[in-house]
Design a protein around this motif. Sequence first.
Motif, PDB file in Angstrom:
ATOM      1  N   SER A 131       0.862  -1.196   0.000  1.00  0.00           N
ATOM      2  CA  SER A 131       0.000   0.000   0.000  1.00  0.00           C
ATOM      3  C   SER A 131       0.895   1.242   0.000  1.00  0.00           C
ATOM      4  O   SER A 131       1.886   1.285   0.740  1.00  0.00           O
ATOM      5  CB  SER A 131      -0.885   0.037   1.251  1.00  0.00           C
ATOM      6  OG  SER A 131      -1.743  -1.070   1.283  1.00  0.00           O
ATOM      7  N   PRO A 132       0.557   2.238  -0.801  1.00  0.00           N
ATOM      8  CA  PRO A 132       1.424   3.424  -0.874  1.00  0.00           C
ATOM      9  C   PRO A 132       1.700   4.081   0.482  1.00  0.00           C
ATOM     10  O   PRO A 132       2.834   4.463   0.761  1.00  0.00           O
ATOM     11  CB  PRO A 132       0.656   4.371  -1.795  1.00  0.00           C
ATOM     12  CG  PRO A 132      -0.181   3.466  -2.656  1.00  0.00           C
ATOM     13  CD  PRO A 132      -0.546   2.311  -1.757  1.00  0.00           C
ATOM     14  N   TRP A 133       0.703   4.187   1.344  1.00  0.00           N
ATOM     15  CA  TRP A 133       0.929   4.835   2.643  1.00  0.00           C
ATOM     16  C   TRP A 133       1.884   4.033   3.513  1.00  0.00           C
ATOM     17  O   TRP A 133       2.670   4.606   4.268  1.00  0.00           O
ATOM     18  CB  TRP A 133      -0.387   5.125   3.363  1.00  0.00           C
ATOM     19  CG  TRP A 133      -1.161   3.926   3.832  1.00  0.00           C
ATOM     20  CD1 TRP A 133      -2.051   3.177   3.109  1.00  0.00           C
ATOM     21  CD2 TRP A 133      -1.105   3.337   5.135  1.00  0.00           C
ATOM     22  NE1 TRP A 133      -2.553   2.163   3.882  1.00  0.00           N
ATOM     23  CE2 TRP A 133      -1.988   2.238   5.144  1.00  0.00           C
ATOM     24  CE3 TRP A 133      -0.399   3.625   6.295  1.00  0.00           C
ATOM     25  CZ2 TRP A 133      -2.179   1.426   6.241  1.00  0.00           C
ATOM     26  CZ3 TRP A 133      -0.601   2.820   7.414  1.00  0.00           C
ATOM     27  CH2 TRP A 133      -1.479   1.740   7.374  1.00  0.00           C
ATOM     28  N   ILE A 134       1.851   2.713   3.376  1.00  0.00           N
ATOM     29  CA  ILE A 134       2.784   1.871   4.136  1.00  0.00           C
ATOM     30  C   ILE A 134       4.187   1.988   3.545  1.00  0.00           C
ATOM     31  O   ILE A 134       5.168   2.142   4.287  1.00  0.00           O
ATOM     32  CB  ILE A 134       2.312   0.400   4.169  1.00  0.00           C
ATOM     33  CG1 ILE A 134       1.012   0.295   4.981  1.00  0.00           C
ATOM     34  CG2 ILE A 134       3.395  -0.507   4.741  1.00  0.00           C
ATOM     35  CD1 ILE A 134       0.354  -1.078   4.942  1.00  0.00           C
ATOM     36  N   MET A 135       4.283   1.946   2.240  1.00  0.00           N
ATOM     37  CA  MET A 135       5.596   2.064   1.593  1.00  0.00           C
ATOM     38  C   MET A 135       6.243   3.419   1.898  1.00  0.00           C
ATOM     39  O   MET A 135       7.442   3.488   2.184  1.00  0.00           O
ATOM     40  CB  MET A 135       5.473   1.847   0.078  1.00  0.00           C
ATOM     41  CG  MET A 135       4.970   0.470  -0.309  1.00  0.00           C
ATOM     42  SD  MET A 135       5.986  -0.888   0.336  1.00  0.00           S
ATOM     43  CE  MET A 135       7.470  -0.646  -0.579  1.00  0.00           C
ATOM     44  N   TRP A 136       5.445   4.492   1.844  1.00  0.00           N
ATOM     45  CA  TRP A 136       5.969   5.819   2.177  1.00  0.00           C
ATOM     46  C   TRP A 136       6.382   5.890   3.645  1.00  0.00           C
ATOM     47  O   TRP A 136       7.419   6.483   3.986  1.00  0.00           O
ATOM     48  CB  TRP A 136       4.943   6.908   1.857  1.00  0.00           C
ATOM     49  CG  TRP A 136       5.032   7.367   0.441  1.00  0.00           C
ATOM     50  CD1 TRP A 136       4.150   7.092  -0.566  1.00  0.00           C
ATOM     51  CD2 TRP A 136       6.057   8.166  -0.133  1.00  0.00           C
ATOM     52  NE1 TRP A 136       4.562   7.670  -1.732  1.00  0.00           N
ATOM     53  CE2 TRP A 136       5.739   8.339  -1.491  1.00  0.00           C
ATOM     54  CE3 TRP A 136       7.225   8.741   0.362  1.00  0.00           C
ATOM     55  CZ2 TRP A 136       6.544   9.077  -2.361  1.00  0.00           C
ATOM     56  CZ3 TRP A 136       8.029   9.477  -0.506  1.00  0.00           C
ATOM     57  CH2 TRP A 136       7.682   9.628  -1.844  1.00  0.00           C
ATOM     58  N   SER A 137       5.594   5.295   4.514  1.00  0.00           N
ATOM     59  CA  SER A 137       5.937   5.287   5.942  1.00  0.00           C
ATOM     60  C   SER A 137       7.261   4.576   6.185  1.00  0.00           C
ATOM     61  O   SER A 137       8.101   5.053   6.955  1.00  0.00           O
ATOM     62  CB  SER A 137       4.832   4.612   6.760  1.00  0.00           C
ATOM     63  OG  SER A 137       3.632   5.333   6.663  1.00  0.00           O
ATOM     64  N   ILE A 138       7.439   3.440   5.542  1.00  0.00           N
ATOM     65  CA  ILE A 138       8.687   2.678   5.690  1.00  0.00           C
ATOM     66  C   ILE A 138       9.861   3.504   5.161  1.00  0.00           C
ATOM     67  O   ILE A 138      10.909   3.604   5.820  1.00  0.00           O
ATOM     68  CB  ILE A 138       8.584   1.319   4.972  1.00  0.00           C
ATOM     69  CG1 ILE A 138       7.566   0.424   5.691  1.00  0.00           C
ATOM     70  CG2 ILE A 138       9.954   0.647   4.891  1.00  0.00           C
ATOM     71  CD1 ILE A 138       7.165  -0.826   4.904  1.00  0.00           C
ATOM     72  N   ALA A 139       9.699   4.096   3.984  1.00  0.00           N
ATOM     73  CA  ALA A 139      10.782   4.901   3.399  1.00  0.00           C
ATOM     74  C   ALA A 139      11.145   6.087   4.292  1.00  0.00           C
ATOM     75  O   ALA A 139      12.326   6.379   4.512  1.00  0.00           O
ATOM     76  CB  ALA A 139      10.383   5.383   2.003  1.00  0.00           C
TER      77      ALA A 139
END
Length: 154
Positions: free
Chosen positions: A79-87
């Motif tokens: 999910s984009p929000w999860i990927m952005w959070s991880i990054a």
Amino acid sequence: MDYVVVKWLHIVSSTLLFGTGIGSAWYMLFATLSRDVRAVAVVTKNVVTADWLFTATTAVLQPATGFYMIHLAGYPLHSPWIMWSIALYILAGACWLPVVWLQIRMRDLAAQAVRADTPLPAQYWRYFKIWVALGVPAFAAFIAIFWLMVAKPM
């Protein structure tokens, strides 16, 4: 019930992580700007201790509880929000690791200045500028992560 407990741990640890970070930064910034070598020595010593007690432990707890909540809630990891959070978390961590080293060196330089009864050395001020430069993107990353955690934009 597992999800509620893990979410609570995640929120409490994020509060400790962010709160310790912003509080430590505030006191270290203003102690340094005061140029009171004794105050700087005391504050940098306490900031290093707080980093090991609170920041390091919660920095590990955050991804552990976060990934477990993702699993429990059934969110797709991509999910984009999860990927952005991880990054953004990786960015903040990449800033924090050198900051820890800088704070240890700044603590040692301030303690030496107190013992020698001298002003803070030029090296302290070089480290301080880098410390500030790394703190800004780390702070911004955490603010963005908080928004992503609340909004969960898809």
